[in-house]
Write a protein that holds these residues in place. Sequence first.
Motif, PDB file in Angstrom:
ATOM      1  N   PRO A   8     -84.349  -2.979 -48.569  1.00 56.26           N
ATOM      2  CA  PRO A   8     -85.604  -3.884 -48.606  1.00 56.26           C
ATOM      3  C   PRO A   8     -86.160  -3.939 -49.760  1.00 56.26           C
ATOM      4  O   PRO A   8     -87.054  -5.056 -50.138  1.00 56.26           O
ATOM      5  N   ASP A  11     -84.601  -7.100 -51.611  1.00 53.31           N
ATOM      6  CA  ASP A  11     -84.021  -8.211 -50.684  1.00 53.31           C
ATOM      7  C   ASP A  11     -84.625  -9.487 -51.077  1.00 53.31           C
ATOM      8  O   ASP A  11     -85.871  -9.572 -50.830  1.00 53.31           O
ATOM      9  N   VAL A  14     -87.099 -12.003 -48.634  1.00 52.64           N
ATOM     10  CA  VAL A  14     -88.217 -11.556 -47.929  1.00 52.64           C
ATOM     11  C   VAL A  14     -89.192 -12.585 -48.270  1.00 52.64           C
ATOM     12  O   VAL A  14     -90.249 -12.885 -47.461  1.00 52.64           O
ATOM     13  N   TRP A  17     -90.181 -14.861 -45.427  1.00 49.74           N
ATOM     14  CA  TRP A  17     -90.661 -14.195 -44.118  1.00 49.74           C
ATOM     15  C   TRP A  17     -92.105 -14.900 -43.914  1.00 49.74           C
ATOM     16  O   TRP A  17     -92.672 -15.177 -44.707  1.00 49.74           O
ATOM     17  N   ARG A  22     -94.262  -9.848 -44.063  1.00 55.25           N
ATOM     18  CA  ARG A  22     -94.157  -9.514 -45.245  1.00 55.25           C
ATOM     19  C   ARG A  22     -95.430  -8.521 -45.510  1.00 55.25           C
ATOM     20  O   ARG A  22     -95.216  -7.296 -46.199  1.00 55.25           O
ATOM     21  N   ARG A  25     -94.125  -5.251 -44.144  1.00 49.15           N
ATOM     22  CA  ARG A  25     -93.052  -4.584 -44.876  1.00 49.15           C
ATOM     23  C   ARG A  25     -93.771  -3.845 -46.148  1.00 49.15           C
ATOM     24  O   ARG A  25     -93.397  -2.593 -46.165  1.00 49.15           O
ATOM     25  N   ASN A  73     -83.198  -2.520 -42.864  1.00 49.29           N
ATOM     26  CA  ASN A  73     -82.693  -3.803 -43.294  1.00 49.29           C
ATOM     27  C   ASN A  73     -82.057  -4.522 -42.364  1.00 49.29           C
ATOM     28  O   ASN A  73     -82.157  -5.699 -42.333  1.00 49.29           O
ATOM     29  N   ARG A 371     -91.193 -11.652 -37.447  1.00 48.94           N
ATOM     30  CA  ARG A 371     -90.408 -12.639 -38.125  1.00 48.94           C
ATOM     31  C   ARG A 371     -90.106 -13.866 -36.979  1.00 48.94           C
ATOM     32  O   ARG A 371     -90.205 -15.039 -37.164  1.00 48.94           O
TER      33      ARG A 371
END
Length: 400
Positions: A8, A11, A14, A17, A22, A25, A73, A371
Amino acid sequence: MNLRRLIPFFDDSVSSWALEARLLRWLTLIWLFVGLIVLFSASYAVADDRHNDGLYYFKRQVLWVFVALIIFNIIVNLPLRRIVNISHWFVILLLGLIFLTLIPGLGRKAFDASRWIAIGSIPIQPSELIKPFLVLQSARLFGQWERLSWRVRFFWLGIFCLIIVGILIQPNLSTAALCGMTIWLIALAAGLPYKYLGGTAVGGVLLAVLSISIKEYQRKRVLSFLNPWADPTGDGYQLVQSLLAVGSGRQWGSGFGLSQQKLFYLPIQDTDFIFAVFAEEFGFVGSMVLLVLLALYATLGLIIALKTKHSVYRLVAIGVTVLMVGQSLLHVGVTTGALPTTGLPLPMFSYGGNSMIASLLSAALLIRVARESSEADVVPLREEPENRRRRRFFQRNNLS
Protein backbone atom coordinates in the motif's frame (compact mmCIF):
# COMPACT_ATOMS: atom_id res chain seq x y z
CA MET A 1 3.34 -9.82 -10.01
CA ASN A 2 3.05 -6.03 -9.60
CA LEU A 3 4.49 -5.24 -6.17
CA ARG A 4 3.38 -1.62 -6.46
CA ARG A 5 -0.21 -2.84 -6.31
CA LEU A 6 0.40 -5.29 -3.48
CA ILE A 7 2.20 -2.93 -1.09
CA PRO A 8 0.00 0.00 0.00
CA PHE A 9 2.95 2.44 0.22
CA PHE A 10 3.12 2.39 -3.59
CA ASP A 11 -0.50 1.86 -4.63
CA ASP A 12 -1.29 4.61 -7.17
CA SER A 13 -5.06 4.03 -6.98
CA VAL A 14 -5.27 5.28 -3.39
CA SER A 15 -5.90 8.86 -4.56
CA SER A 16 -9.37 7.78 -5.74
CA TRP A 17 -10.39 6.42 -2.32
CA ALA A 18 -12.91 8.12 -0.06
CA LEU A 19 -11.45 10.62 2.42
CA GLU A 20 -12.08 8.42 5.48
CA ALA A 21 -10.38 5.47 3.77
CA ARG A 22 -7.29 7.52 2.95
CA LEU A 23 -7.08 8.94 6.48
CA LEU A 24 -7.43 5.47 7.97
CA ARG A 25 -4.74 4.14 5.67
CA TRP A 26 -2.28 6.79 6.81
CA LEU A 27 -3.18 6.32 10.48
CA THR A 28 -2.64 2.57 10.08
CA LEU A 29 0.74 3.02 8.41
CA ILE A 30 1.86 5.56 11.05
CA TRP A 31 0.73 3.17 13.79
CA LEU A 32 2.65 0.36 12.10
CA PHE A 33 5.81 2.44 11.60
CA VAL A 34 5.90 3.64 15.22
CA GLY A 35 5.26 0.07 16.38
CA LEU A 36 8.27 -1.23 14.44
CA ILE A 37 10.50 1.48 15.91
CA VAL A 38 9.39 0.65 19.46
CA LEU A 39 9.80 -3.10 18.87
CA PHE A 40 13.35 -2.51 17.61
CA SER A 41 14.20 -0.82 20.91
CA ALA A 42 12.24 -3.16 23.18
CA SER A 43 13.56 -6.41 21.68
CA TYR A 44 17.21 -5.57 20.96
CA ALA A 45 18.73 -6.46 24.35
CA VAL A 46 16.81 -9.69 24.86
CA ALA A 47 17.40 -10.79 21.24
CA ASP A 48 21.12 -10.17 21.61
CA ASP A 49 21.19 -12.23 24.82
CA ARG A 50 19.15 -15.15 23.51
CA HIS A 51 20.29 -15.33 19.88
CA ASN A 52 23.51 -13.26 19.71
CA ASP A 53 21.70 -11.03 17.25
CA GLY A 54 20.03 -7.87 18.48
CA LEU A 55 17.97 -7.68 15.30
CA TYR A 56 16.68 -11.26 15.54
CA TYR A 57 13.08 -10.38 16.47
CA PHE A 58 13.00 -7.16 14.48
CA LYS A 59 14.01 -8.85 11.21
CA ARG A 60 11.36 -11.51 11.65
CA GLN A 61 8.76 -8.91 12.43
CA VAL A 62 9.64 -7.03 9.22
CA LEU A 63 9.09 -10.24 7.24
CA TRP A 64 5.68 -10.72 8.86
CA VAL A 65 4.85 -7.08 8.14
CA PHE A 66 5.66 -7.61 4.46
CA VAL A 67 3.31 -10.64 4.32
CA ALA A 68 0.62 -8.80 6.29
CA LEU A 69 0.81 -5.75 3.99
CA ILE A 70 0.21 -7.94 0.96
CA ILE A 71 -2.89 -9.38 2.66
CA PHE A 72 -3.85 -5.84 3.69
CA ASN A 73 -3.80 -4.55 0.12
CA ILE A 74 -5.68 -7.57 -1.22
CA ILE A 75 -8.47 -6.98 1.31
CA VAL A 76 -8.81 -3.22 0.70
CA ASN A 77 -9.25 -3.92 -3.01
CA LEU A 78 -11.61 -6.90 -2.67
CA PRO A 79 -15.40 -6.43 -2.50
CA LEU A 80 -16.47 -6.82 1.12
CA ARG A 81 -19.38 -9.02 0.07
CA ARG A 82 -16.95 -11.71 -1.06
CA ILE A 83 -14.99 -11.56 2.19
CA VAL A 84 -18.12 -11.72 4.36
CA ASN A 85 -19.51 -14.65 2.37
CA ILE A 86 -16.47 -16.85 3.07
CA SER A 87 -15.79 -15.72 6.66
CA HIS A 88 -17.69 -18.69 8.15
CA TRP A 89 -15.21 -21.16 6.61
CA PHE A 90 -12.28 -19.41 8.29
CA VAL A 91 -14.15 -19.35 11.61
CA ILE A 92 -14.78 -23.09 11.50
CA LEU A 93 -11.21 -23.86 10.34
CA LEU A 94 -9.63 -21.75 13.08
CA LEU A 95 -12.03 -23.20 15.68
CA GLY A 96 -10.71 -26.63 14.75
CA LEU A 97 -7.13 -25.40 15.12
CA ILE A 98 -7.94 -23.92 18.55
CA PHE A 99 -8.99 -27.36 19.79
CA LEU A 100 -5.98 -28.99 18.10
CA THR A 101 -3.73 -26.83 20.30
CA LEU A 102 -5.23 -28.61 23.32
CA ILE A 103 -4.07 -32.06 22.12
CA PRO A 104 -0.80 -33.10 23.82
CA GLY A 105 1.98 -33.34 21.26
CA LEU A 106 0.27 -31.05 18.76
CA GLY A 107 -0.09 -27.85 20.75
CA ARG A 108 3.04 -25.86 21.58
CA LYS A 109 3.27 -24.61 25.16
CA ALA A 110 4.62 -21.32 26.48
CA PHE A 111 4.21 -20.14 30.07
CA ASP A 112 2.03 -23.21 30.81
CA ALA A 113 -0.44 -22.25 28.09
CA SER A 114 -0.98 -24.24 24.90
CA ARG A 115 -1.89 -21.55 22.36
CA TRP A 116 0.17 -22.42 19.27
CA ILE A 117 0.28 -25.15 16.70
CA ALA A 118 3.14 -25.57 14.24
CA ILE A 119 2.46 -25.89 10.51
CA GLY A 120 5.89 -26.84 9.28
CA SER A 121 8.27 -24.36 10.87
CA ILE A 122 5.60 -21.64 11.13
CA PRO A 123 3.90 -21.22 14.54
CA ILE A 124 0.17 -20.54 14.20
CA GLN A 125 -1.85 -18.95 17.00
CA PRO A 126 -5.47 -19.51 15.93
CA SER A 127 -6.89 -17.47 18.82
CA GLU A 128 -5.21 -14.38 17.31
CA LEU A 129 -6.04 -15.09 13.67
CA ILE A 130 -9.71 -15.79 14.40
CA LYS A 131 -10.41 -12.27 15.73
CA PRO A 132 -11.13 -10.46 12.41
CA PHE A 133 -13.16 -13.40 11.10
CA LEU A 134 -15.11 -13.47 14.34
CA VAL A 135 -16.01 -9.82 13.72
CA LEU A 136 -17.12 -10.63 10.16
CA GLN A 137 -19.25 -13.61 11.14
CA SER A 138 -20.77 -11.81 14.15
CA ALA A 139 -21.70 -8.88 11.91
CA ARG A 140 -23.15 -11.27 9.35
CA LEU A 141 -25.24 -13.07 12.01
CA PHE A 142 -26.54 -10.09 13.98
CA GLY A 143 -26.93 -7.85 10.93
CA GLN A 144 -29.44 -10.35 9.48
CA TRP A 145 -30.83 -11.54 12.83
CA GLU A 146 -34.51 -10.90 12.05
CA ARG A 147 -34.33 -12.80 8.74
CA LEU A 148 -32.67 -15.92 10.17
CA SER A 149 -34.32 -18.99 11.63
CA TRP A 150 -33.68 -19.97 15.24
CA ARG A 151 -31.84 -23.05 13.99
CA VAL A 152 -29.24 -20.87 12.24
CA ARG A 153 -29.09 -18.50 15.21
CA PHE A 154 -28.46 -21.28 17.72
CA PHE A 155 -25.88 -22.92 15.46
CA TRP A 156 -23.69 -19.81 15.25
CA LEU A 157 -24.21 -18.83 18.88
CA GLY A 158 -23.03 -22.34 19.73
CA ILE A 159 -19.96 -21.89 17.50
CA PHE A 160 -19.14 -18.61 19.25
CA CYS A 161 -19.46 -20.30 22.66
CA LEU A 162 -17.14 -23.11 21.53
CA ILE A 163 -14.56 -20.56 20.39
CA ILE A 164 -14.60 -18.73 23.72
CA VAL A 165 -14.53 -21.94 25.76
CA GLY A 166 -11.69 -23.37 23.63
CA ILE A 167 -9.59 -20.23 24.11
CA LEU A 168 -10.42 -20.25 27.82
CA ILE A 169 -9.23 -23.85 28.20
CA GLN A 170 -5.81 -23.12 26.59
CA PRO A 171 -5.86 -21.13 29.02
CA ASN A 172 -6.11 -17.59 27.64
CA LEU A 173 -8.61 -15.63 29.71
CA SER A 174 -7.74 -12.23 28.25
CA THR A 175 -8.27 -13.23 24.60
CA ALA A 176 -11.44 -15.14 25.48
CA ALA A 177 -12.77 -12.07 27.30
CA LEU A 178 -11.85 -9.79 24.38
CA CYS A 179 -13.58 -12.07 21.85
CA GLY A 180 -16.65 -12.34 24.06
CA MET A 181 -16.88 -8.57 24.60
CA THR A 182 -16.44 -7.91 20.87
CA ILE A 183 -19.26 -10.28 19.93
CA TRP A 184 -21.47 -8.82 22.68
CA LEU A 185 -20.88 -5.21 21.58
CA ILE A 186 -21.61 -6.10 17.94
CA ALA A 187 -24.89 -7.68 19.10
CA LEU A 188 -25.65 -4.55 21.14
CA ALA A 189 -24.98 -2.33 18.11
CA ALA A 190 -27.26 -4.56 16.02
CA GLY A 191 -30.14 -3.80 18.43
CA LEU A 192 -30.74 -7.29 19.83
CA PRO A 193 -33.26 -7.42 22.69
CA TYR A 194 -31.82 -6.48 26.08
CA LYS A 195 -33.09 -9.71 27.66
CA TYR A 196 -30.72 -11.68 25.40
CA LEU A 197 -27.84 -9.27 25.96
CA GLY A 198 -28.35 -9.17 29.72
CA GLY A 199 -28.46 -12.95 30.04
CA THR A 200 -25.34 -13.32 27.89
CA ALA A 201 -23.46 -10.71 29.94
CA VAL A 202 -24.32 -12.49 33.20
CA GLY A 203 -23.25 -15.83 31.70
CA GLY A 204 -19.93 -14.34 30.53
CA VAL A 205 -19.17 -12.88 33.95
CA LEU A 206 -19.97 -16.19 35.65
CA LEU A 207 -17.72 -18.03 33.20
CA ALA A 208 -14.85 -15.61 33.92
CA VAL A 209 -15.37 -15.99 37.68
CA LEU A 210 -15.37 -19.79 37.30
CA SER A 211 -12.13 -19.69 35.32
CA ILE A 212 -10.45 -17.44 37.91
CA SER A 213 -11.60 -19.68 40.76
CA ILE A 214 -10.27 -22.83 39.04
CA LYS A 215 -6.97 -21.43 37.72
CA GLU A 216 -4.75 -20.48 40.67
CA TYR A 217 -2.39 -18.33 38.61
CA GLN A 218 -5.33 -16.24 37.34
CA ARG A 219 -6.55 -15.76 40.90
CA LYS A 220 -3.07 -14.66 41.99
CA ARG A 221 -2.92 -12.16 39.13
CA VAL A 222 -6.17 -10.53 40.27
CA LEU A 223 -4.98 -10.36 43.88
CA SER A 224 -1.55 -9.01 42.88
CA PHE A 225 -3.24 -6.39 40.71
CA LEU A 226 -5.04 -5.03 43.78
CA ASN A 227 -1.73 -4.56 45.61
CA PRO A 228 1.36 -5.51 43.54
CA TRP A 229 3.73 -4.09 46.18
CA ALA A 230 2.60 -6.74 48.67
CA ASP A 231 4.75 -9.26 46.76
CA PRO A 232 7.06 -7.19 44.50
CA THR A 233 9.43 -10.11 43.78
CA GLY A 234 6.70 -12.72 43.30
CA ASP A 235 3.20 -12.45 41.86
CA GLY A 236 3.40 -8.66 41.65
CA TYR A 237 6.80 -8.59 39.91
CA GLN A 238 5.55 -7.99 36.34
CA LEU A 239 3.25 -5.14 37.30
CA VAL A 240 5.78 -3.52 39.64
CA GLN A 241 8.45 -3.49 36.92
CA SER A 242 5.94 -2.15 34.41
CA LEU A 243 4.91 0.65 36.77
CA LEU A 244 8.56 1.51 37.36
CA ALA A 245 9.08 1.75 33.60
CA VAL A 246 6.03 3.95 33.05
CA GLY A 247 6.90 6.18 36.00
CA SER A 248 10.52 6.51 34.92
CA GLY A 249 9.41 8.09 31.64
CA ARG A 250 8.16 11.20 33.45
CA GLN A 251 7.08 13.99 31.11
CA TRP A 252 9.31 13.62 28.03
CA GLY A 253 10.78 10.12 28.47
CA SER A 254 14.33 8.85 28.77
CA GLY A 255 14.81 8.92 24.99
CA PHE A 256 14.57 6.35 22.20
CA GLY A 257 16.57 3.23 23.03
CA LEU A 258 17.40 4.38 26.56
CA SER A 259 14.87 2.36 28.57
CA GLN A 260 16.47 0.74 31.61
CA GLN A 261 13.61 -1.58 32.52
CA LYS A 262 13.92 -3.47 29.22
CA LEU A 263 17.41 -4.59 30.31
CA PHE A 264 16.11 -7.83 31.86
CA TYR A 265 14.03 -6.18 34.59
CA LEU A 266 10.71 -5.98 32.76
CA PRO A 267 9.56 -9.44 31.59
CA ILE A 268 7.96 -10.05 28.17
CA GLN A 269 8.91 -6.49 27.20
CA ASP A 270 8.56 -7.10 23.45
CA THR A 271 4.98 -8.40 23.60
CA ASP A 272 2.70 -8.14 26.64
CA PHE A 273 4.46 -5.12 28.23
CA ILE A 274 5.75 -3.25 25.20
CA PHE A 275 3.74 -0.14 26.07
CA ALA A 276 5.75 0.15 29.30
CA VAL A 277 8.95 0.45 27.23
CA PHE A 278 7.26 3.00 24.98
CA ALA A 279 6.09 5.03 27.98
CA GLU A 280 9.57 4.96 29.56
CA GLU A 281 11.31 6.12 26.38
CA PHE A 282 8.74 8.67 25.18
CA GLY A 283 7.20 9.74 28.48
CA PHE A 284 3.78 11.17 29.26
CA VAL A 285 3.77 13.30 26.11
CA GLY A 286 4.50 10.34 23.82
CA SER A 287 1.87 8.23 25.60
CA MET A 288 -0.74 10.95 25.11
CA VAL A 289 0.14 11.21 21.41
CA LEU A 290 -0.45 7.46 21.06
CA LEU A 291 -3.79 7.75 22.87
CA VAL A 292 -4.78 10.63 20.57
CA LEU A 293 -3.94 8.40 17.57
CA LEU A 294 -6.23 5.71 19.03
CA ALA A 295 -8.96 8.32 19.60
CA LEU A 296 -8.68 9.47 15.97
CA TYR A 297 -8.85 5.87 14.79
CA ALA A 298 -11.96 5.24 16.91
CA THR A 299 -13.60 8.46 15.68
CA LEU A 300 -13.01 7.57 12.04
CA GLY A 301 -14.31 4.07 12.66
CA LEU A 302 -17.56 5.40 14.14
CA ILE A 303 -17.96 7.97 11.33
CA ILE A 304 -17.59 5.17 8.78
CA ALA A 305 -20.14 3.04 10.67
CA LEU A 306 -22.64 5.92 10.69
CA LYS A 307 -22.16 6.62 6.96
CA THR A 308 -22.61 3.00 5.92
CA LYS A 309 -26.16 2.10 4.87
CA HIS A 310 -25.60 -1.67 4.80
CA SER A 311 -26.39 -3.10 8.25
CA VAL A 312 -23.79 -5.89 8.08
CA TYR A 313 -21.03 -3.55 6.91
CA ARG A 314 -21.91 -1.09 9.69
CA LEU A 315 -21.43 -3.84 12.26
CA VAL A 316 -18.12 -4.84 10.65
CA ALA A 317 -16.89 -1.25 11.10
CA ILE A 318 -18.03 -1.18 14.72
CA GLY A 319 -16.53 -4.59 15.45
CA VAL A 320 -13.13 -3.75 13.94
CA THR A 321 -13.03 -0.44 15.83
CA VAL A 322 -13.85 -2.20 19.10
CA LEU A 323 -11.25 -4.87 18.40
CA MET A 324 -8.35 -2.59 17.44
CA VAL A 325 -8.93 0.27 19.86
CA GLY A 326 -10.37 -1.86 22.66
CA GLN A 327 -7.46 -4.30 22.64
CA SER A 328 -5.01 -1.39 22.63
CA LEU A 329 -6.69 0.25 25.63
CA LEU A 330 -6.78 -3.07 27.50
CA HIS A 331 -3.04 -3.47 26.88
CA VAL A 332 -2.37 0.07 28.13
CA GLY A 333 -4.61 -0.57 31.14
CA VAL A 334 -2.65 -3.69 32.08
CA THR A 335 0.77 -2.04 31.82
CA THR A 336 -0.33 0.97 33.86
CA GLY A 337 -1.96 -1.10 36.61
CA ALA A 338 -5.53 -0.09 35.79
CA LEU A 339 -6.47 -3.70 34.91
CA PRO A 340 -5.31 -7.15 36.10
CA THR A 341 -2.22 -8.51 34.36
CA THR A 342 -3.14 -10.36 31.17
CA GLY A 343 -1.38 -11.48 28.01
CA LEU A 344 -2.86 -9.20 25.36
CA PRO A 345 -0.46 -7.87 22.70
CA LEU A 346 -0.57 -4.23 21.60
CA PRO A 347 -1.76 -4.26 17.95
CA MET A 348 1.06 -3.50 15.48
CA PHE A 349 3.54 -2.93 18.33
CA SER A 350 3.99 -6.34 19.96
CA TYR A 351 6.23 -8.99 18.42
CA GLY A 352 4.39 -11.80 16.65
CA GLY A 353 3.37 -12.61 13.11
CA ASN A 354 -0.11 -13.85 14.00
CA SER A 355 -0.95 -10.65 15.86
CA MET A 356 0.46 -8.53 13.01
CA ILE A 357 -1.60 -10.34 10.35
CA ALA A 358 -4.77 -10.14 12.46
CA SER A 359 -4.22 -6.42 13.13
CA LEU A 360 -3.56 -5.40 9.52
CA LEU A 361 -6.35 -7.64 8.24
CA SER A 362 -8.75 -5.93 10.68
CA ALA A 363 -7.55 -2.48 9.63
CA ALA A 364 -8.00 -3.44 5.96
CA LEU A 365 -11.60 -4.48 6.62
CA LEU A 366 -12.38 -1.10 8.14
CA ILE A 367 -10.79 0.71 5.20
CA ARG A 368 -12.76 -1.48 2.80
CA VAL A 369 -16.01 -0.53 4.56
CA ALA A 370 -14.99 3.13 4.24
CA ARG A 371 -14.40 2.70 0.52
CA GLU A 372 -17.71 0.95 -0.09
CA SER A 373 -19.72 3.40 2.03
CA SER A 374 -18.64 6.19 -0.36
CA GLU A 375 -18.21 4.10 -3.51
CA ALA A 376 -20.58 6.29 -5.51
CA ASP A 377 -18.35 9.29 -4.80
CA VAL A 378 -15.15 7.44 -5.67
CA VAL A 379 -15.76 4.94 -8.46
CA PRO A 380 -18.38 5.40 -11.23
CA LEU A 381 -21.10 2.80 -11.03
CA ARG A 382 -20.80 0.12 -13.70
CA GLU A 383 -23.67 0.06 -16.18
CA GLU A 384 -25.58 -3.14 -16.78
CA PRO A 385 -24.92 -4.65 -20.27
CA GLU A 386 -28.55 -4.00 -21.33
CA ASN A 387 -28.29 -0.32 -20.35
CA ARG A 388 -25.05 0.06 -22.33
CA ARG A 389 -26.60 -1.47 -25.46
CA ARG A 390 -29.66 0.78 -25.17
CA ARG A 391 -27.49 3.91 -24.77
CA ARG A 392 -25.37 3.00 -27.83
CA PHE A 393 -28.54 2.39 -29.92
CA PHE A 394 -29.88 5.86 -29.13
CA GLN A 395 -26.51 7.46 -29.82
CA ARG A 396 -26.16 5.81 -33.25
CA ASN A 397 -29.63 6.90 -34.30
CA ASN A 398 -29.35 10.38 -32.80
CA LEU A 399 -32.33 9.68 -30.59
CA SER A 400 -32.88 11.08 -27.13
